[in-house]
Design a protein around this motif. Structure first.
Motif, PDB file in Angstrom:
ATOM      1  N   THR A  72       0.709  -1.122  -0.054  1.00  0.00           N
ATOM      2  CA  THR A  72      -0.035   0.156  -0.002  1.00  0.00           C
ATOM      3  C   THR A  72       0.743   1.140   0.287  1.00  0.00           C
ATOM      4  O   THR A  72       0.358   2.474  -0.601  1.00  0.00           O
ATOM      5  CB  THR A  72      -0.525   0.180   0.831  1.00  0.00           C
TER       6      THR A  72
ATOM      7  N   ARG B  96      -3.760  -0.830  -5.931  1.00  0.00           N
ATOM      8  CA  ARG B  96      -4.148  -0.700  -5.928  1.00  0.00           C
ATOM      9  C   ARG B  96      -5.549  -1.870  -5.638  1.00  0.00           C
ATOM     10  O   ARG B  96      -4.794  -1.651  -7.562  1.00  0.00           O
ATOM     11  CB  ARG B  96      -5.075   0.544  -6.406  1.00  0.00           C
ATOM     12  N   ILE B  97      -6.482  -2.385  -6.034  1.00  0.00           N
ATOM     13  CA  ILE B  97      -7.091  -3.327  -5.880  1.00  0.00           C
ATOM     14  C   ILE B  97      -8.332  -3.113  -6.092  1.00  0.00           C
ATOM     15  O   ILE B  97      -9.039  -2.564  -5.312  1.00  0.00           O
ATOM     16  CB  ILE B  97      -6.742  -4.722  -5.395  1.00  0.00           C
ATOM     17  N   PRO B  98      -8.901  -2.933  -7.817  1.00  0.00           N
ATOM     18  CA  PRO B  98     -10.020  -2.424  -8.116  1.00  0.00           C
ATOM     19  C   PRO B  98     -11.618  -3.164  -7.472  1.00  0.00           C
ATOM     20  O   PRO B  98     -12.627  -2.228  -6.212  1.00  0.00           O
ATOM     21  CB  PRO B  98     -10.321  -2.749  -9.215  1.00  0.00           C
ATOM     22  N   GLU B  99     -11.434  -4.126  -7.783  1.00  0.00           N
ATOM     23  CA  GLU B  99     -12.501  -4.891  -6.618  1.00  0.00           C
ATOM     24  C   GLU B  99     -12.297  -5.597  -4.813  1.00  0.00           C
ATOM     25  O   GLU B  99     -12.445  -6.176  -4.627  1.00  0.00           O
ATOM     26  CB  GLU B  99     -13.260  -5.979  -7.116  1.00  0.00           C
ATOM     27  N   ALA B 100     -10.923  -4.904  -4.453  1.00  0.00           N
ATOM     28  CA  ALA B 100     -10.960  -5.286  -2.598  1.00  0.00           C
ATOM     29  C   ALA B 100     -11.573  -5.171  -2.062  1.00  0.00           C
ATOM     30  O   ALA B 100     -11.932  -6.237  -0.791  1.00  0.00           O
ATOM     31  CB  ALA B 100     -10.113  -3.902  -2.206  1.00  0.00           C
TER      32      ALA B 100
ATOM     33  N   GLY C 121     -10.444  -1.916   1.669  1.00  0.00           N
ATOM     34  CA  GLY C 121      -9.356  -1.933   1.382  1.00  0.00           C
ATOM     35  C   GLY C 121      -8.622  -2.746   0.589  1.00  0.00           C
ATOM     36  O   GLY C 121      -8.916  -4.179   1.197  1.00  0.00           O
TER      37      GLY C 121
ATOM     38  N   TYR D 211      -9.094  -7.693   2.056  1.00  0.00           N
ATOM     39  CA  TYR D 211      -8.718  -8.797   1.321  1.00  0.00           C
ATOM     40  C   TYR D 211      -7.747  -9.516   1.497  1.00  0.00           C
ATOM     41  O   TYR D 211      -7.597 -10.008   0.624  1.00  0.00           O
ATOM     42  CB  TYR D 211      -8.266  -7.040  -0.105  1.00  0.00           C
TER      43      TYR D 211
ATOM     44  N   TYR E  27      -2.842  -9.775  -4.590  1.00  0.00           N
ATOM     45  CA  TYR E  27      -2.863  -9.113  -6.164  1.00  0.00           C
ATOM     46  C   TYR E  27      -4.256  -9.867  -6.412  1.00  0.00           C
ATOM     47  O   TYR E  27      -4.715 -10.984  -6.117  1.00  0.00           O
ATOM     48  CB  TYR E  27      -1.715  -8.982  -7.030  1.00  0.00           C
ATOM     49  N   SER E  28      -5.054  -8.782  -6.952  1.00  0.00           N
ATOM     50  CA  SER E  28      -6.088  -9.683  -7.624  1.00  0.00           C
ATOM     51  C   SER E  28      -5.890 -10.097  -9.282  1.00  0.00           C
ATOM     52  O   SER E  28      -5.285  -9.325  -9.754  1.00  0.00           O
ATOM     53  CB  SER E  28      -7.222  -8.192  -7.998  1.00  0.00           C
TER      54      SER E  28
ATOM     55  N   SER F 181      -7.763 -10.005 -11.564  1.00  0.00           N
ATOM     56  CA  SER F 181      -8.154  -9.370 -12.718  1.00  0.00           C
ATOM     57  C   SER F 181      -7.111  -8.450 -12.917  1.00  0.00           C
ATOM     58  O   SER F 181      -7.515  -7.353 -13.848  1.00  0.00           O
ATOM     59  CB  SER F 181      -9.437  -8.317 -12.191  1.00  0.00           C
ATOM     60  N   LEU F 182      -6.201  -7.836 -12.512  1.00  0.00           N
ATOM     61  CA  LEU F 182      -4.691  -6.973 -12.701  1.00  0.00           C
ATOM     62  C   LEU F 182      -4.179  -8.291 -13.976  1.00  0.00           C
ATOM     63  O   LEU F 182      -3.449  -7.215 -14.243  1.00  0.00           O
ATOM     64  CB  LEU F 182      -3.659  -7.071 -11.412  1.00  0.00           C
TER      65      LEU F 182
END
Lengths: 258, 395
Positions: free
Chosen positions: A47, A53-57, A61, A65, A189-190, A192-193
């Motif tokens: 952070t 930044r994880i959009p769907e966190a 935040g 997550y 991480y996600s 989606s990234l």
């Protein structure tokens, strides 16, 4: 399976808990403190330094997550690492008493999961107190996922601990392998990234499903079903069944190789 | 009735697994479902049947495969060939340590061991006091087992096994570690265990114990079953084999000692003994013994004869100077003593007689030879010798 009512198994689990966690006074505290400290490190690095930044966190935040996925992963990876050499570590027992030796890896996994799940619950409470709304009802959906994760860990532990008797290098390879698995699972991480070919490949990692479902249930309140909700549990049971067969086939020869 | 144990054509190879490549090859052949054939063959084609109540001893030299056989019986290792069938609630006490883990306290290991023997926690709680009383190691039970003496480990291990109420008890040479009083306690326990119709299978180097506790025996020699049958005949041929092996060594030794100036035994024999085996007397027979002593300086040495039970408990001993007996001179350096114990009051059992050479003053013991004999017969009298007695009844 009457494993859990078996007195030997219970003794082994309580023994594993005592040696691995309660041997010194601080052992139990470290069980919570160490992952919390690690979590703090990851949170700081991602952070503050990387500004990830994880959009769907979801609510809270990055830290919640990460935390929701981090403990189950720790339970999973720690139980496999711990049990990998449990057969050779108990050579004295195996050489002198006849008993179903699959109890050794299974008890190690059970002890590790029990202790880490206690830590997990504590972390969920800490997160709630710090203002993240945890979906407490989602626990009822999360428990079957955690049980499946436990079965998955049991399967891998059976397979690896049996293999380790014959090929000693297994424990050396295992540690970097688990680190690789950690980073290829969307924990810090996600998915989606990820760029496209990689994102699809990652879907074949069963651990992705585990951490994502836990986030869905405990953090996001997302109960949508997909085909993976069928495939991964099936794969898990299959892995466990095959590993148990593998273990039982070779356990008769352990004593010759120890 | 089904036999308690049935072994058929059991062989065991230990694969060579010291180097990683050998391990890998052995593993690969296991994966392929092949038998492991290369490596050390520890047991070769051993077949064995033990029925209930028929206690069994396994004897043999070090490395003959005795412990491997026990491990196969207990299921710790799998035979490379052949089949094993055990139809009994079994408890085993193999080797020192008995599967105890050294970092844990005695009481923890008792819990573990009793669980492994199939006891539930409530059964253990019921039996815990009697286990601790039997082991009799005091507050050491709360210490880690690594601080124990070897005798204490065996005490604790045996106590748990005794409490588990087995039908078949398998022990390795473990009892030899305990002190005398504990050994006696164990043997008493085993005797009452056998009286209840249970079965013992033991490995021991003590022929006395094997004869005392077992009815049948197996002599393992380099992995082969060399003799199987009645305990007395098997132990006797085993002892005869050792006798033969050590005879030449002894002859060499005696030749050397002959020159060293000590008084020694040049011959010790029981005239009643035939060439082919041990002497067996009936109760009340006479026992004759003959001792030829070698005296380098020509002065007649003193002879001492002693009779003892096979476990070494002395029964009677007498020396030639006490009885003021003169030796019979054979030549310049050799003297002969002959003794006869008339109508021996020894009860049936195994005994041995020793002849000793002492210096002419009867002070120093210079040489010893021992021969075994047994007294046959069935008697329900107890002890070693029959004391003349009379019951005082009314009229």
């Amino acid at each position: 399976m009457n494993l859990f009512s078996n007195n030997v198994f219970r003794q082994l689990v309580s023994r594993a808990i005592r040696t691995d966690y309660l041997e010194n006074l601080t052992g139990f505290a470290w069980l919570i403190l160490q992952p919390l400290a690690l979590l703090a490190v990851y949170a700081f690095v991602f952070t503050t330094i990387f500004q990830a930044r994880i959009p769907e966190a979801g609510p809270g935040g990055f830290v919640p997550y990460l935390a929701i996925a981090f403990w189950p992963w720790t339970a999973f990876s720690e139980s496999i690492l711990r049990s990998s050499s449990c057969i050779s570590a108990n050579a004295a027992l195996i050489g002198k008493v006849a008993f179903p030796s699959e109890m050794l890896p299974l008890s190690t996994v059970t002890a590790t999961f029990l202790m880490n799940m206690a830590g997990y619950l504590a972390v969920l409470i800490v997160l709630q107190l710090m203002g993240t709304p945890i979906q407490w009802l989602g626990i009822f959906a999360a428990i079957p996922v955690l049980v499946l994760l436990y079965i998955f860990a049991c399967g891998l532990a059976l397979f690896i601990s049996a293999l380790q008797v014959f090929i000693r290098d297994v424990s050396q390879i295992l540690s970097p392998l688990m680190t690789f698995w950690f980073f290829t699972t969307p924990i810090i991480y996600s998915s989606s990234l990820l760029p496209e070919p990689l994102a699809t490949v990652m879907k074949f990692n069963p651990m992705s499903w585990y951490v994502q479902r836990l986030r869905d249930f405990l953090l996001l309140g997302n109960y949508e079903l997909s085909v993976y909700d069928l495939l991964v549990p099936m794969l898990t049971v299959l892995v466990f069944w095959a590993a148990l067969k593998f273990f039982r086939r070779f356990s008769a020869h352990f004593e010759d190789f120890l | 009735m089904k036999p308690l144990i049935r072994l058929q054509g059991v062989s065991k190879f230990y694969p060579r697994v010291h180097r990683p490549r050998e391990r890998l090859r052995a593993f690969a052949s296991l994966m392929a479902g092949n038998e492991i054939r290369e490596g050390a063959e520890v047991l070769h084609d051993v077949s064995l049947e033990i029925s209930s109540g028929q206690s069994f001893g396994i004897i043999g030299e070090n490395g003959a495969g005795k412990s491997t056989l026990l491990k196969i019986l207990t299921g710790v290792i799998t035979p490379s060939r052949g089949s094993v069938e055990v139809n009994a609630r079994m408890a085993a006490l193999l080797e020192l340590g008995a599967g105890f883990q050294p970092e844990f306290s005695g009481i923890d290991n008792v819990r573990m061991k009793s669980a492994l023997l199939g006891m539930s926690s409530s059964e253990l709680d019921k039996n815990l006091d009697s286990i601790l009383a039997f082991a009799d190691i005091g507050d050491y039970v709360y210490e880690p087992v690594k601080h124990y003496s070897s005798g204490m480990v065996v005490r604790l291990g045996f106590a748990v096994v005794a409490a588990s109420n087995p039908e078949l008890l398998i022990t390795d040479e473990v009892l030899a570690v305990g002190d005398e009083s504990f050994q006696k306690k164990c043997i008493r326990w085993i005797e009452s265990f056998l009286e209840q119709g249970n079965t013992l299978l033991m490995v021991s180097h003590s022929m006395y114990l094997v004869q005392k506790l077992c009815r049948k025996a197996l002599w393992l020699h380099e992995g082969h079953a060399r003799e199987l049958g009645d305990v007395f005949s098997v132990t006797q041929s085993y002892l005869a084999y050792h006798e033969e092996r050590s005879a030449s060594e002894r002859r060499d030794r005696q030749a050397q000692r002959g020159e060293s100036g000590l008084y020694n035994i040049s011959d010790f024999l029981l005239p009643q003994q035939s060439d082919d085996g041990a002497l067996v007397l009936e109760y009340g027979d006479d026992l004759s013994a003959e001792l030829v002593l070698h005296s380098p300086d020509g002065i007649p040495p003193v002879a001492l004869f002693g009779v003892m039970r096979a476990d070494g408990t002395p029964v009677y001993g007498v020396s030639s100077d006490y009885d003021q007996i003169e030796a019979e001179q054979l030549d310049d350096q050799h003297y002969r003593y002959r003794i006869c114990f008339e109508s021996l009051p020894l009860l049936p059992g195994s005994y041995s007689i020793r002849g000793h050479a002492m210096d002419p003053q009867g002070i120093r013991l210079c040489d010893t030879a021992e021969l075994r004999f047994s007294v046959s017969g069935a008697s329900r009298e107890m002890g070693m010798i029959r004391l003349p007695h009379r019951w005082n009844t009314k009229e």
